[in-house]
Design a protein around this motif. Structure first.
Motif, PDB file in Angstrom:
ATOM      1  N   MET A  23       0.823  -1.207   0.000  1.00  6.34           N
ATOM      2  CA  MET A  23       0.000   0.000   0.000  1.00  6.34           C
ATOM      3  C   MET A  23       0.866   1.269   0.000  1.00  6.34           C
ATOM      4  O   MET A  23       1.871   1.350   0.711  1.00  6.34           O
ATOM      5  CB  MET A  23      -0.925  -0.010   1.226  1.00  6.34           C
ATOM      6  CG  MET A  23      -1.890   1.161   1.262  1.00  6.34           C
ATOM      7  SD  MET A  23      -2.971   1.098   2.705  1.00  6.34           S
ATOM      8  CE  MET A  23      -3.979  -0.326   2.309  1.00  6.34           C
ATOM      9  N   VAL A  24       0.427   2.205  -0.803  1.00  2.98           N
ATOM     10  CA  VAL A  24       1.078   3.513  -0.875  1.00  2.98           C
ATOM     11  C   VAL A  24       0.016   4.575  -0.581  1.00  2.98           C
ATOM     12  O   VAL A  24      -1.030   4.611  -1.249  1.00  2.98           O
ATOM     13  CB  VAL A  24       1.706   3.763  -2.257  1.00  2.98           C
ATOM     14  CG1 VAL A  24       2.350   5.151  -2.306  1.00  2.98           C
ATOM     15  CG2 VAL A  24       2.733   2.684  -2.592  1.00  2.98           C
ATOM     16  N   THR A  25       0.264   5.429   0.415  1.00  5.00           N
ATOM     17  CA  THR A  25      -0.709   6.472   0.768  1.00  5.00           C
ATOM     18  C   THR A  25      -0.072   7.855   0.667  1.00  5.00           C
ATOM     19  O   THR A  25       1.159   7.990   0.665  1.00  5.00           O
ATOM     20  CB  THR A  25      -1.237   6.256   2.200  1.00  5.00           C
ATOM     21  OG1 THR A  25      -0.135   6.358   3.123  1.00  5.00           O
ATOM     22  CG2 THR A  25      -1.895   4.893   2.338  1.00  5.00           C
ATOM     23  N   LYS A  26      -0.958   8.830   0.625  1.00  4.39           N
ATOM     24  CA  LYS A  26      -0.500  10.226   0.512  1.00  4.39           C
ATOM     25  C   LYS A  26      -1.490  11.136   1.241  1.00  4.39           C
ATOM     26  O   LYS A  26      -2.692  11.051   1.008  1.00  4.39           O
ATOM     27  CB  LYS A  26      -0.398  10.610  -0.967  1.00  4.39           C
ATOM     28  CG  LYS A  26       0.104  12.019  -1.217  1.00  4.39           C
ATOM     29  CD  LYS A  26       0.143  12.289  -2.719  1.00  4.39           C
ATOM     30  CE  LYS A  26       0.616  13.711  -2.991  1.00  4.39           C
ATOM     31  NZ  LYS A  26       0.597  14.018  -4.449  1.00  4.39           N
ATOM     32  N   ILE A  27      -0.970  11.959   2.131  1.00  3.31           N
ATOM     33  CA  ILE A  27      -1.818  12.901   2.860  1.00  3.31           C
ATOM     34  C   ILE A  27      -2.031  14.150   1.997  1.00  3.31           C
ATOM     35  O   ILE A  27      -1.063  14.767   1.532  1.00  3.31           O
ATOM     36  CB  ILE A  27      -1.195  13.296   4.211  1.00  3.31           C
ATOM     37  CG1 ILE A  27      -0.847  12.034   5.032  1.00  3.31           C
ATOM     38  CG2 ILE A  27      -2.136  14.203   4.990  1.00  3.31           C
ATOM     39  CD1 ILE A  27      -2.031  11.191   5.398  1.00  3.31           C
ATOM     40  N   GLU A  28      -3.288  14.546   1.822  1.00  2.00           N
ATOM     41  CA  GLU A  28      -3.614  15.711   0.990  1.00  2.00           C
ATOM     42  C   GLU A  28      -4.467  16.701   1.783  1.00  2.00           C
ATOM     43  O   GLU A  28      -5.302  16.299   2.598  1.00  2.00           O
ATOM     44  CB  GLU A  28      -4.360  15.270  -0.268  1.00  2.00           C
ATOM     45  CG  GLU A  28      -3.543  14.350  -1.167  1.00  2.00           C
ATOM     46  CD  GLU A  28      -4.329  13.896  -2.391  1.00  2.00           C
ATOM     47  OE1 GLU A  28      -5.552  14.164  -2.434  1.00  2.00           O
ATOM     48  OE2 GLU A  28      -3.728  13.267  -3.283  1.00  2.00           O
ATOM     49  N   GLY A  29      -4.274  17.994   1.506  1.00  2.00           N
ATOM     50  CA  GLY A  29      -5.065  19.036   2.168  1.00  2.00           C
ATOM     51  C   GLY A  29      -4.568  19.332   3.563  1.00  2.00           C
ATOM     52  O   GLY A  29      -3.579  18.767   4.041  1.00  2.00           O
ATOM     53  N   LEU A  87      -3.855   1.652   7.920  1.00  2.50           N
ATOM     54  CA  LEU A  87      -4.715   1.258   6.790  1.00  2.50           C
ATOM     55  C   LEU A  87      -4.370  -0.149   6.307  1.00  2.50           C
ATOM     56  O   LEU A  87      -5.251  -0.912   5.906  1.00  2.50           O
ATOM     57  CB  LEU A  87      -4.570   2.266   5.650  1.00  2.50           C
ATOM     58  CG  LEU A  87      -5.127   3.677   5.919  1.00  2.50           C
ATOM     59  CD1 LEU A  87      -4.849   4.592   4.735  1.00  2.50           C
ATOM     60  CD2 LEU A  87      -6.630   3.633   6.197  1.00  2.50           C
ATOM     61  N   ALA A  88      -3.075  -0.490   6.351  1.00  4.33           N
ATOM     62  CA  ALA A  88      -2.657  -1.840   5.940  1.00  4.33           C
ATOM     63  C   ALA A  88      -3.244  -2.898   6.876  1.00  4.33           C
ATOM     64  O   ALA A  88      -3.630  -3.995   6.446  1.00  4.33           O
ATOM     65  CB  ALA A  88      -1.139  -1.939   5.916  1.00  4.33           C
ATOM     66  N   GLY A  89      -3.332  -2.569   8.181  1.00  7.02           N
ATOM     67  CA  GLY A  89      -3.944  -3.493   9.138  1.00  7.02           C
ATOM     68  C   GLY A  89      -5.425  -3.680   8.877  1.00  7.02           C
ATOM     69  O   GLY A  89      -5.956  -4.795   8.976  1.00  7.02           O
TER      70      GLY A  89
END
Length: 441
Positions: A23-29, A87-89
């Motif tokens: 999983m790859v995540t990105k915080i936006e805003g 989130l991966a969990g």
């Protein structure tokens, strides 16, 4: 893109064939508008065989936050700032509930929705149908947004065509072998008849018309001397020995005293050894069923002593019975009376089975023992036979080639409608499908 095995229980298996992207995540805003974007949600969902909207919605439900998946752009957003590990969990929990088979743990499942609006997972490997807990929040979303039903894949069609071609080739090969046997038989017959004819001609010349055959059809009136012809044709006579027990006893009586006769006949009543193991005589008229009962009791008594699997092999070798009888008795002794939870019991006692299947050919004996066990087992246990075979396959007790050989032989032997073959069929098809995929790769 880095890959990982599907399911936490398989993370250390280097040869596990089911993988998904990490999983790859990105915080936006920022502020109240801060959101977490799961960048590769589409790729992850594709690897799991589930719509990306399901995983996104599941994250929102578990985190108590709004979530949205855009079908056009493929963007998955969850309100709030969330760590990738968290989130991966949650994704791992989703996999356990909505992807992996509850029976064998295989992730190759399909979501089914019944007429009564109940959700279940059907496993392509073992055929087990897992009932999803309808109290989970995501089930409402799934019922409103059912997955698209998979159409017949090209792989299955190609596999069926290949199977038909193999059947045709096999029939053609059998027909050719029959023809060759017939031709060989004709050649032998013609060569024998030609030899007899030539010998008959020479005999007639030497004996001035006398015939060597003793049958009335070939005898001629006025012949007085057959001795010469008989002596010459002795080499062509096929002498056969009557091997029946009555004939054997008569021959022994002619050669030995009465006391010796009894001793010899006692030894001839015993069956020949099989695979280096003494085969039991039918003591006091007992049949195969009595032998099985005796073997099961002996094995149960041995297992009650708390002996280890390593010691089991030598004990089984000391038993009086064929390899198949001993294997069938062992399987019965281990799992007799088991109903629901058959696969779990096999998982617990797999080391005993592995210890008994170290010799060549023992895997076939084990599969035959499973099939024999299913004839007497409860319907609940029989339903899990595909899971049982898969458990033994995953633990390297059974090999793919042996399973396919056993299954195909059962089909040709007329066991197509057997309850064991019907239940194990999904797993066999899964094996064949996996094999075709690996060949394509």
């Amino acid at each position: 893109m880095a890959l990982q095995n599907i399911g936490a229980s398989n993370k250390d298996d280097a040869f596990y064939r089911y993988k998904m992207p990490k999983m790859v995540t990105k915080i936006e805003g920022r502020g109240n508008g801060i959101k977490t974007n799961v960048v590769n949600m589409v790729e992850i969902a594709k690897a799991l065989g589930r719509p990306a909207s399901y995983t996104t919605k599941y994250f929102g439900n578990e985190l108590g936050a709004q979530s949205k998946f855009d079908e056009k752009t493929g963007i998955s957003l969850v309100n709030g700032a969330h760590e990738t590990a968290k989130l991966a969990g949650l994704l791992e929990n989703f996999i356990k509930k909505y992807v992996q088979c509850y029976g064998c743990g295989n992730p190759e499942t399909e979501i089914l929705i019944s007429k009564t609006q109940m959700i279940s997972l059907k496993c392509a490997a073992c055929g087990f149908v897992s009932d999803v807990d309808m109290r989970d929040k995501l089930t409402t979303f799934v019922l409103k947004n059912p997955p698209e039903q998979k159409k017949g894949s090209k792989d299955k069609k190609a596999m069926r065509r290949a199977e038909k071609e193999r059947m045709k080739e096999g029939e053609a090969a059998d027909e050719e072998q029959r023809k060759m046997k017939k031709e060989t038989g004709k050649k032998k017959g013609s060569s024998t008849s030609s030899k007899d004819a030539s010998k008959g001609t020479s005999t007639k010349k030497k004996s001035n018309g006398s015939d060597s055959d003793h049958s009335p059809a070939h005898s001629q009136a006025g012949e007085n001397d057959h001795t010469t012809a008989d002596d010459e044709d002795d080499d062509d006579v096929l002498w056969q020995t009557d091997t029946s027990m009555a004939a054997a006893k008569q021959r022994i009586q002619e050669q030995l005293s009465s006391v010796t006769v009894d001793m010899v006949m006692l030894s001839t009543n015993e069956e020949k050894p099989n695979h280096g193991r003494k085969s039991p005589a039918h003591e006091n008229g007992s049949g195969a069923a009595d032998i099985q009962v005796r073997l099961v009791d002996e094995i149960k008594g041995y297992l009650k002593k708390g002996s280890s699997p390593a010691q089991l092999k030598s004990f089984l070798g000391s038993l009086s019975g064929t390899s198949q009888e001993v294997m069938t008795a062992l399987f019965t002794a281990l799992f007799e009376g088991v109903e629901k939870g058959f696969a779990k019991e096999v998982t617990k006692k797999k080391n005993y089975i592995a210890a008994a299947t170290q010799d060549d050919g023992s895997q076939i004996f084990l599969l035959n023992a499973i099939e024999s066990f299913c004839r007497k087992a409860s319907p609940e246990a029989v339903k899990e036979v595909a899971v049982v075979v898969k458990v033994l396959y995953d633990n390297d007790v059974l090999e793919e080639e042996t399973i396919l050989e056993w299954y195909n032989k059962g089909q040709t032997d007329g066991n197509r409608n057997s309850i064991a073959w019907k239940n194990v069929k999904p797993f066999v098809e899964w094996l064949q499908n996996a094999e075709s995929e690996s060949e394509e790769e």
